[in-house]
Design a protein around this motif. Structure first.
Motif, PDB file in Angstrom:
ATOM      1  N   HIS A  37     -13.802  -6.046  -7.756  1.00 19.52           N
ATOM      2  CA  HIS A  37     -12.482  -6.110  -7.288  1.00 19.52           C
ATOM      3  C   HIS A  37     -12.497  -5.663  -5.940  1.00 19.52           C
ATOM      4  O   HIS A  37     -12.081  -6.147  -5.070  1.00 19.52           O
ATOM      5  CB  HIS A  37     -11.701  -5.329  -8.112  1.00 19.52           C
ATOM      6  N   GLY A  65     -16.308   2.149   0.165  1.00 20.19           N
ATOM      7  CA  GLY A  65     -15.922   2.941   1.723  1.00 20.19           C
ATOM      8  C   GLY A  65     -15.397   3.905   1.285  1.00 20.19           C
ATOM      9  O   GLY A  65     -15.655   5.152   2.073  1.00 20.19           O
ATOM     10  N   ASP A  66     -14.766   4.343   0.082  1.00 24.10           N
ATOM     11  CA  ASP A  66     -14.530   5.613  -0.314  1.00 24.10           C
ATOM     12  C   ASP A  66     -15.488   6.638  -0.401  1.00 24.10           C
ATOM     13  O   ASP A  66     -15.433   7.899  -0.386  1.00 24.10           O
ATOM     14  CB  ASP A  66     -13.952   5.905  -1.563  1.00 24.10           C
ATOM     15  N   GLU A 101      -4.570  -3.196  -4.010  1.00 25.40           N
ATOM     16  CA  GLU A 101      -4.999  -1.831  -4.417  1.00 25.40           C
ATOM     17  C   GLU A 101      -6.470  -1.899  -4.861  1.00 25.40           C
ATOM     18  O   GLU A 101      -6.850  -2.977  -5.373  1.00 25.40           O
ATOM     19  CB  GLU A 101      -4.058  -1.488  -5.882  1.00 25.40           C
ATOM     20  N   ASP A 102      -7.178  -0.913  -4.128  1.00 27.95           N
ATOM     21  CA  ASP A 102      -8.559  -0.864  -4.328  1.00 27.95           C
ATOM     22  C   ASP A 102      -9.140  -0.581  -5.852  1.00 27.95           C
ATOM     23  O   ASP A 102     -10.328  -1.293  -6.260  1.00 27.95           O
ATOM     24  CB  ASP A 102      -9.547  -0.190  -3.361  1.00 27.95           C
ATOM     25  N   GLU A 103      -8.608   0.299  -6.502  1.00 28.80           N
ATOM     26  CA  GLU A 103      -8.937   0.646  -7.697  1.00 28.80           C
ATOM     27  C   GLU A 103      -8.625  -0.684  -8.756  1.00 28.80           C
ATOM     28  O   GLU A 103      -7.269  -0.945  -9.037  1.00 28.80           O
ATOM     29  CB  GLU A 103      -8.205   1.767  -8.285  1.00 28.80           C
ATOM     30  N   ALA A 104      -9.533  -1.033  -9.382  1.00 31.83           N
ATOM     31  CA  ALA A 104      -9.433  -2.258 -10.238  1.00 31.83           C
ATOM     32  C   ALA A 104      -8.447  -2.192 -11.314  1.00 31.83           C
ATOM     33  O   ALA A 104      -7.573  -3.006 -11.678  1.00 31.83           O
ATOM     34  CB  ALA A 104     -10.873  -3.094 -10.766  1.00 31.83           C
ATOM     35  N   ALA A 149      -5.200  -7.781  -4.527  1.00 34.66           N
ATOM     36  CA  ALA A 149      -6.434  -7.886  -3.523  1.00 34.66           C
ATOM     37  C   ALA A 149      -6.943  -6.289  -3.760  1.00 34.66           C
ATOM     38  O   ALA A 149      -6.241  -5.542  -3.782  1.00 34.66           O
ATOM     39  CB  ALA A 149      -5.835  -7.974  -2.089  1.00 34.66           C
ATOM     40  N   GLY A 150      -8.325  -6.219  -3.458  1.00 33.32           N
ATOM     41  CA  GLY A 150      -8.813  -4.874  -3.648  1.00 33.32           C
ATOM     42  C   GLY A 150      -9.421  -4.573  -2.179  1.00 33.32           C
ATOM     43  O   GLY A 150      -9.818  -3.341  -2.232  1.00 33.32           O
ATOM     44  N   ASN A 159      -4.148   3.766   1.542  1.00 35.30           N
ATOM     45  CA  ASN A 159      -5.615   4.216   1.685  1.00 35.30           C
ATOM     46  C   ASN A 159      -6.594   3.453   0.695  1.00 35.30           C
ATOM     47  O   ASN A 159      -6.598   3.294  -0.516  1.00 35.30           O
ATOM     48  CB  ASN A 159      -5.921   5.691   1.358  1.00 35.30           C
ATOM     49  N   SER A 180     -10.225   2.679   0.404  1.00 28.67           N
ATOM     50  CA  SER A 180     -11.485   3.080   0.696  1.00 28.67           C
ATOM     51  C   SER A 180     -11.777   3.474   1.992  1.00 28.67           C
ATOM     52  O   SER A 180     -12.582   3.289   2.772  1.00 28.67           O
ATOM     53  CB  SER A 180     -12.371   1.974   0.370  1.00 28.67           C
ATOM     54  N   GLY A 181     -10.803   4.413   2.493  1.00 26.10           N
ATOM     55  CA  GLY A 181     -10.873   4.877   3.989  1.00 26.10           C
ATOM     56  C   GLY A 181     -10.356   4.181   4.906  1.00 26.10           C
ATOM     57  O   GLY A 181     -10.012   4.813   5.840  1.00 26.10           O
ATOM     58  N   GLY A 194      -1.281   8.189  -3.045  1.00 28.49           N
ATOM     59  CA  GLY A 194      -1.878   9.429  -3.779  1.00 28.49           C
ATOM     60  C   GLY A 194      -1.928  10.749  -2.932  1.00 28.49           C
ATOM     61  O   GLY A 194      -1.982  11.748  -3.618  1.00 28.49           O
ATOM     62  N   TYR A 195      -1.960  10.510  -1.833  1.00 31.12           N
ATOM     63  CA  TYR A 195      -1.881  11.776  -0.829  1.00 31.12           C
ATOM     64  C   TYR A 195      -0.516  12.136  -0.276  1.00 31.12           C
ATOM     65  O   TYR A 195       0.146  11.389   0.504  1.00 31.12           O
ATOM     66  CB  TYR A 195      -2.614  11.104   0.476  1.00 31.12           C
ATOM     67  N   ALA A 196      -0.270  13.459  -0.379  1.00 32.89           N
ATOM     68  CA  ALA A 196       0.862  13.893   0.523  1.00 32.89           C
ATOM     69  C   ALA A 196       0.369  13.665   2.113  1.00 32.89           C
ATOM     70  O   ALA A 196       1.340  13.559   2.824  1.00 32.89           O
ATOM     71  CB  ALA A 196       1.066  15.200  -0.096  1.00 32.89           C
ATOM     72  N   LYS A 197      -0.661  13.880   2.359  1.00 28.72           N
ATOM     73  CA  LYS A 197      -1.369  13.704   3.691  1.00 28.72           C
ATOM     74  C   LYS A 197      -1.022  12.581   4.360  1.00 28.72           C
ATOM     75  O   LYS A 197      -0.912  12.579   5.660  1.00 28.72           O
ATOM     76  CB  LYS A 197      -2.796  13.971   3.720  1.00 28.72           C
ATOM     77  N   LYS A 200       1.658   7.746  -6.369  1.00 31.38           N
ATOM     78  CA  LYS A 200       0.728   7.470  -7.469  1.00 31.38           C
ATOM     79  C   LYS A 200       0.763   8.701  -8.269  1.00 31.38           C
ATOM     80  O   LYS A 200       0.500   9.876  -7.732  1.00 31.38           O
ATOM     81  CB  LYS A 200      -0.753   6.967  -6.889  1.00 31.38           C
TER      82      LYS A 200
END
Lengths: 1292, 117
Positions: free
Chosen positions: A1263, A1289-1290, B9-12, B33-34, B56, B58-59, B81-84, B99
């Motif tokens: 994915h 990337g993470d 969303e990168d998390e499948a 899309a990932g 975010n 993967s960065g 998922g980040y407050a930052k 999230k």
């Protein structure tokens, strides 16, 4: 008329001949409402009524009134005296008296002005206008004496200047003016006076005058020779103020300058100072007391003459008063002794007046009528003192305070003079009076004067009347020789004739009745008689003597020849002579041809038994019948008979005359002889005198010579004296010379200061003096010196000042070697004494210091090689107290290794090129062989450029030495510590930015070792973004004293960036100013990086937890979607969560957070496979995976293993899974190729529908990572192939 | 026609779940899309009506993509998922859903910007 009742002043105006014109001018100028009353006194004929008031009325707007008795005086009015009356004023009212015609020339002006002065004092003024004579002069003086203003008409404008001139001659006149100018000037003077005296100005002016009084006195002294320095300032200030007022001067300074340039004003001021008013018998009671207490006792004394002195006699009234009293006393006692009166005063004008002896009747007020008759002669309207009294009184100028006093005086009368003198002046006068008086002489003072505070020069005779007697027991306090001027060589001593020819005595009247009858009888029936005194003068006449008296032509005389008729005279002389010779009584009958008298009279001469020398002559008329009763009386016979008788009488008289003549001739002859012999005597006396004179002349010559010698001697003595004085004064040594008996004789000025003695103490006993110094043994010392003639020394102190004296008492030897007292010298030895004390103290301090420092002291004398050691030195060198010390011994005990250096230090100290100091450290070997470290310091003393000795100290520094070694070891350890820890230490001197760095500092900065350590150098390594901040923090630390603690980035010399921490603290100097800072630096780059990584990890972890939760939520959600029932959901969900957990465990346990593929396989598949059956076979290289990939692959492996355990190869025994993996690339990045192969499981059926597990296996890895998954449901076993990148990337 | 929504969303697993939830809510899901390149490929084919973008990936941040989508008229919703992860100012009016996602909240927010018919 005026509504004013206040009279400002009364102006007495005296005028006589030519006065009307002047008066008219004067009154015309009187302003209205001036507040003054004007009283005009004129010489007017008693026979013509005066119309003066009418004449003057036309010249003035003021009211002009003729005076009536009892009229009240009023301001702004002109009063005019009526004719024929004497005018006086009293209590504001005029008094008219009938004029006394018995008195010669009248003096109405004097009379009025005198009463005016008495009644009004300062308010009285007077103006003397044209006139002849001297009337007004006395009155003007009275006005002046009372403080009033006196003006006279100027001579040029006066028709007859006699009166104004006479008044002006008194010298006290304030101004001479034209009559028209009088009112304005008078009023301005009064205004000025009031202005000055009223309010505050008066005190102010008085104070100003008093402050300048010495200048005025000085001026009068230098310019006019009059010394008032001893006069009371109060009186003088008032008189000066008065003169200032009259001169319209408001300022004492301007008046002083006027005085300096105007001699006349000085004279006027002098007159004012000297002004005096005296009267005859001014205090009758006092004079009566004088007679009683002084004159009568004096007359009882046995002495030939009496001398009386009246100092300050002014115009002579007092002197004459006493003369009258004394003369009266003498006369009454019939005493012929001499009387001399000296009147003295410094005012020549007064003396002139006194000599003229002219006085107005006002001054004679207190004189009894009989005395006036006896001692005064009326003279031109005045009274003149009779010449016989005048001859007894001599007036001379004399200054009581300056000139030597008179001597051998019986009475001094000094009335109202002392009151003008200040205390000092009074004090000076008393010894003079005491000196002037002979023993038990009398002093007669004024009513407000006293001698009682003046010591014991006088004893009181009558306190009430101020009569004192000289105290003869008191030694004379005045010496004429010390006076400022030589004594007056001669005082005029007039011959005083005591014969009193013009004196007629009045018979004493007795009130006794019997005496009255006797008197009556004598007057009516007694024959004429008279008394002849020894001088053939008629001293008393009976009233009935008239016919026998034939006064001779010419001046009235009492002599027989001049008084009696010839017949009486011729008979009387022989009778008088006979009675004088034989005594008793003699008579003769004479015929007289005197008209109005009996033709025959018997003249009886009889000496008076009660009056020696006086004869009574009685003329008794005899009737002819009585003389010749039986005689017929025919006219011829009568005449013949009478002729014969006459002849016989004449013969008898002739005989008597001849006899008298012969006697007289005899007497004359004998007198002549006497005269001749006297002449001889005189001649011889003259010769003797001549001889005496020559002798005197030669004596005089001798005396002159001796005098010259003495003068020379004297000047030499003076010189010697002044030399001596200077020697004594210049030595500054206190010397005190004592005469025998401890009497102070002389001392130096220094002694005066030390002993607090002064010239008054000379002659006093030294032990009576009150000294500050503590010297009770003085008397004993002096006695000892006088007895033994040995010098005595003693040390004494003045407890008050803390001064020490060395006292030396020596015998005092006169030039002739005779012992005469002793001389005491006081040396101030305080400094020596202090020095001694200081020396002792400093010795003690030195000893204490040496003891405290445990120092040994040594002295080395290079020339002799001698060494001197103290006890401590000997102790260190372990040498006994009695052993001789030498240089070899000194060297011998020094450690062999140190000897050379020590010798070098000694040599260096003696090296003339060096500074002469000696410093060495060496070991001294002890008896047990152990060394003591000593520190030696010293210096070489040079004398004449050559070294004479080396003085030094030695200190045991063994402990210090050990401590130093310990310190060095400590320092070395510290340095090592720095080196090991990499900490760089520094010290920074704030003021000059110089630092000291440890080597580590250079290394930390990568700085070359030769770099100059400083803040600037250090700062240059700090990165730009930090540099300012660091400097700011450094400054804050300096300002607040807080710890400097800063972290900053540097770029090392080799270009590497590092992070340093700096810490330091400021050190202040004593004045709390930053001096230096000490601190350290160390490198924290690694720590900083670690921390950054930890921060990153934390944030990552957070991210991942959130993502994990999101993932778990999604797994739950998806598992539910695909689960047919709860049981299968539970199993699937739990299994999936565990798989994620295991993958996570795997990552957490790894430091690098990267699991290997093998680990992942074992953890995910291992739980489903039996190890014993070797159901899992995994083969592949070591490949590390990023976390995301590990999670994903872990979940895929879990799904595969879970399926295999349910349906595949792992569901039965004998089945197995083979997993093989290898490296590959995907999109040019490293990737993994993994093959899952199931073997020995049941036959494979492809699933009917795609479950969540299948989706997971197919999509979860691909994915987001790319790559691909393929599942082949082969019959003999499922095969799955996975390709994916190693890191997402993470995964960083 | 159902309105379309792009899911990035990168998390499948999360992406699958989002897609399932949105599909249940009546949206036609594009993707999911990932990665951003995959999302760009998808929108080149068909521009969706709305987009649910993970911030975010993967960065890599999805802000540039969000801007592109909005410029083309597509409403955007961020997941984070980040407050930052602070949203840039020019995108600050876009709704943000934290999230793990509450599906009800997500669909409500999304409906506010573009309800599916």
């Amino acid at each position: 008329m005026t509504d004013r009742t206040e009279i400002r002043g009364i102006v007495g105006i005296g005028a006589s001949a030519g006065g009307l014109e002047a008066l008219a001018e004067l009154v015309a100028e009187i302003p209205e409402r001036c507040g003054l009353a004007f009283v005009i006194v004129q010489h007017l004929s008693p026979d013509h009524p005066s119309i003066m008031h009418e004449l003057l009325g036309s010249h003035t707007a003021l009211q002009v009134r003729k005076i009536e008795h009892g009229m009240a005086v009023a301001p702004d009015t002109i009063f005019v005296i009526p004719s024929g009356q004497a005018l006086e004023i009293m209590s504001g009212r005029f008094r008219l008296k009938p004029r006394d015609n018995t008195v010669g020339v009248r003096t109405p002006i004097d009379g009025f002005l005198t009463s005016l002065a008495r009644a009004y004092g300062e308010m009285a003024s007077c103006v003397i206008l044209s006139g002849t004579g001297t009337d007004g002069t006395m009155g003007l003086k009275a006005i002046k004496a009372a403080g009033g203003i006196a003006l006279v008409q100027e001579a040029a404008s006066a028709r007859f200047p006699g009166m104004p001139d006479s008044a002006a001659a008194t010298g006290v006149v304030d101004a001479r003016l034209a009559p028209g100018d009088v009112p304005a000037n008078l009023i301005s003077m009064l205004n000025h006076r009031d202005e000055v005296r009223n309010g505050h100005r008066k005190d102010h002016v008085f104070a100003a005058i008093e402050s300048r009084l010495p200048d005025v006195i000085d001026l009068l002294n230098t310019q006019d020779g009059q010394d008032f320095s001893n006069y009371k300032p109060g009186t003088m200030v008032r008189r000066i103020e008065r003169r200032m007022m009259l001169q319209l001067q408001t300022d004492i300074e301007s008046y002083l300058s006027l005085l300096r340039r105007d001699a006349d004003e000085r004279t006027r001021l002098l007159q004012d100072f000297l002004i005096g008013v005296t009267r005859f018998f001014r205090d009758p009671k006092a004079f009566a007391a004088l007679t009683e207490h002084v004159i009568e006792p004096l007359l009882a004394r046995d002495q030939n003459r009496f001398r009386i002195w009246v100092p300050g006699c002014s115009t002579g009234e007092e002197a004459y008063s006493i003369g009258i009293l004394f003369s009266e006393a003498l006369r009454q006692a019939d005493d012929r002794r001499e009387l001399q009166i000296f009147g003295t005063d410094i005012d020549l004008n007064s003396l002139r007046h006194a000599r003229s002896a002219m006085y107005s009747d006002a001054t004679l007020e207190s004189v009894p009528e009989d005395l006036i008759k006896r001692y005064f002669i009326a003279h031109k309207g005045h009274y003149q003192v009779a010449s016989r009294l005048r001859e007894r009184v001599a007036f001379a100028p004399h200054n009581l305070l300056r000139d030597p006093p008179f001597s051998r005086i019986d009475i001094i009368s000094c009335r109202n003079l002392l009151i003008y003198l200040n205390t000092e002046g009074q004090g000076a006068v008393m010894p003079r009076f005491h000196y002037a008086l002979c023993n038990s002489g009398f002093l007669f003072l004024g009513p407000s004067e006293s001698v009682e505070s003046r010591g014991s020069y006088f004893n009181v005779v009558s306190r009430d009347h101020r009569i004192y007697r000289r105290n003869d027991t008191v030694s004379v306090g005045f010496s004429a020789l010390t006076g400022r001027r030589p004594p007056q060589s001669t005082m005029p001593q007039r011959h005083i004739d005591t014969t009193d020819t013009a004196l007629f005595e009045a018979p004493s009247v007795t009130p006794d009745y019997e005496t009255q009858i006797d008197q009556y009888f004598l007057n009516r029936h007694a024959p004429p008689y008279f008394v002849v005194n020894a001088s053939d003068e008629v001293s008393y006449l009976s009233g009935t003597l008239g016919p026998y008296v034939r006064p001779a032509k010419g001046a009235l005389s009492a002599r027989l020849e001049d008084l009696l008729s010839r017949e009486i005279r011729s008979v009387l002389r022989p009778l008088l002579a006979r009675v004088r010779e034989d005594g008793g009584t003699a008579f003769e009958t004479v015929s007289l041809t005197i008209e109005g008298a009996a033709p025959t009279a018997r003249i009886t001469v009889e000496s008076l038994p009660f009056a020696d020398g006086d004869m009574m002559v009685v003329i008794q008329p005899v009737a002819r019948s009585e003389t010749d009763p039986g005689q017929p009386s025919p006219e011829t016979a009568l005449s013949l008979h009478s002729a014969e008788e006459e002849l016989a009488r004449v013969r008898r008289r002739l005989n008597a005359s001849e006899a008298g003549h012969a006697v007289a001739e005899q007497e004359l002859r004998s007198a002549n002889e006497e005269l001749l012999s006297m002449n001889e005597e005189l001649q011889s006396s003259n010769e003797e005198l001549e001889t005496s004179r020559e002798e005197l002349q030669s004596i005089n010559e001798e005396l002159e010579t001796i005098n010259a010698e003495l003068s020379e001697n004297n000047s030499q003595l003076n010189e010697v004296n002044s030399d001596l004085k200077n020697v004594l004064d210049s030595t500054d040594i206190a010397k005190l010379i004592l005469a025998q008996g401890l009497i102070v004789r002389r001392f130096t000025r220094t002694a005066q200061n030390i002993l607090h003695i002064d010239d008054r103490d000379i002659g006093r006993k030294v032990t009576d003096l009150k000294w500050q110094i503590d010297y009770p043994e003085l008397a004993d010392d002096v006695t000892r010196v006088e007895q033994t003639l040995q010098v005595v020394d003693r040390e004494i102190a003045n407890p008050a000042t803390g001064v020490f004296y060395q006292v030396r008492v020596r015998p005092y030897r006169r030039i002739d070697d005779r012992l005469d007292g002793c001389i005491i010298t006081f040396f101030d030895v305080t400094r020596r004494k202090r020095a001694e004390l200081d020396l002792r103290e400093s010795r003690e301090r030195l000893a204490a210091a040496l003891a405290a420092g445990n120092l040994g002291v040594h002295v080395y004398y290079p020339q002799t090689g001698k060494l001197v050691w103290d006890d401590r030195m000997r102790e260190i060198w372990n040498v006994g107290a009695d052993r001789e010390i030498d240089y070899d011994l000194f060297m011998d005990r020094i450690h062999p290794d140190d000897r050379e250096a020590t010798q070098a230090a000694v040599d260096a100290a003696f090296d003339p090129r060096g500074d002469g100091t000696y410093n060495a450290e060496y070991r001294v070997l002890q008896s047990d062989g152990a060394p003591i470290w000593v520190r030696a310091d010293g210096s070489v003393t040079l004398e004449n450029g050559k070294p004479v000795r080396l003085v030094g100290t030695v200190k045991d520094i063994t402990e210090r030495h050990e401590a130093e070694q310990r310190m060095q070891a400590y320092a070395a350890r510290l340095e090592l510590t720095y080196e090991v820890t990499g900490i760089g230490a520094w010290q920074w001197e704030v003021r000059d930015d110089v630092s000291v760095w440890t080597p580590n500092m250079f290394d930390l900065l990568g700085a070359p070792r030769e770099a100059k350590p400083s803040l600037a150098t250090f700062a240059s390594y700090i990165l730009d973004e930090d540099r300012d901040r660091v400097v700011r923090e450094l400054e804050t630390a300096m300002d607040t004293g807080a710890l400097f603690d800063s972290q900053f980035h540097i770029r090392r010399g080799d270009g590497e960036e590092r992070v340093l921490v700096g810490k330091g603290r400021i050190i202040y100097n004593r004045s709390r100013e930053p001096e230096s800072m000490i601190g350290i630096n160390f490198d924290v780059t690694d720590d900083v990086e670690k921390e950054a990584r930890r921060d990153l990890l934390t944030s990552e972890l957070n991210h991942r937890v959130k993502n994990s939760l999101a993932t778990i939520q999604s797994i739950a959600s998806q598992t539910i979607r695909h689960a047919p029932d709860m049981e299968s959901f539970k199993q699937s969900f739990m299994g999936r969560i565990r798989a994620i957990s295991r993958a996570h465990d795997l990552l957490i346990n790894l430091d690098d957070r990267e699991g290997t593929v093998a680990d992942l396989v074992v953890s995910q598949v291992g739980p489903y496979a039996s190890e014993t059956d070797r159901q899992l076979q995994a083969r592949g290289p070591r490949i590390q995976l990023g976390p995301s990939v590990a999670h994903g692959l872990g979940l895929v492996l879990h799904e595969l293993a879970s399926n295999a355990s349910k349906y595949g190869a792992l569901s039965r025994e004998g089945g197995r899974v083979e997993i093989d993996w290898s490296r590959t690339t995907l999109d040019d990045v490293p990737a993994l190729h993994l093959v899952w192969r199931e073997i020995g499981g049941p036959p494979v059926e492809p699933p009917e529908r795609t479950g969540f597990g299948t989706v997971l296996i197919a999509d979860s890895l691909t994915h987001s990572l790319g790559g691909a998954s393929r599942i082949d449901y082969a019959r003999d076993g499922l095969v799955a192939e996975i390709d994916c990148k190693l890191r997402s990337g993470d995964d960083g | 026609m159902r309105k379309s929504v792009l899911v990035l969303e990168d998390e499948a697993i999360v992406a699958m779940d989002l897609a399932a939830e949105l599909s249940d809510a009546g949206w036609q899901v594009l993707g999911p899309a990932g990665s951003i390149p995959e999302a760009i490929r998808l929108i080149e084919i068909e521009l969706p009506d709305a987009a649910v973008l993970d911030v975010n990936l993967s960065g890599t941040k999805s802000f540039d993509l969000a801007k592109t989508l909005r410029d083309r008229g597509c409403s955007v919703l961020f997941l984070t998922g980040y407050a930052k992860d602070t949203i840039p100012a020019h995108l600050s009016d876009a709704p943000v859903v934290a999230k793990p996602v509450d599906p009800a909240a997500l669909t409500r927010q999304l409906a506010a910007i573009g309800r599916p018919e």
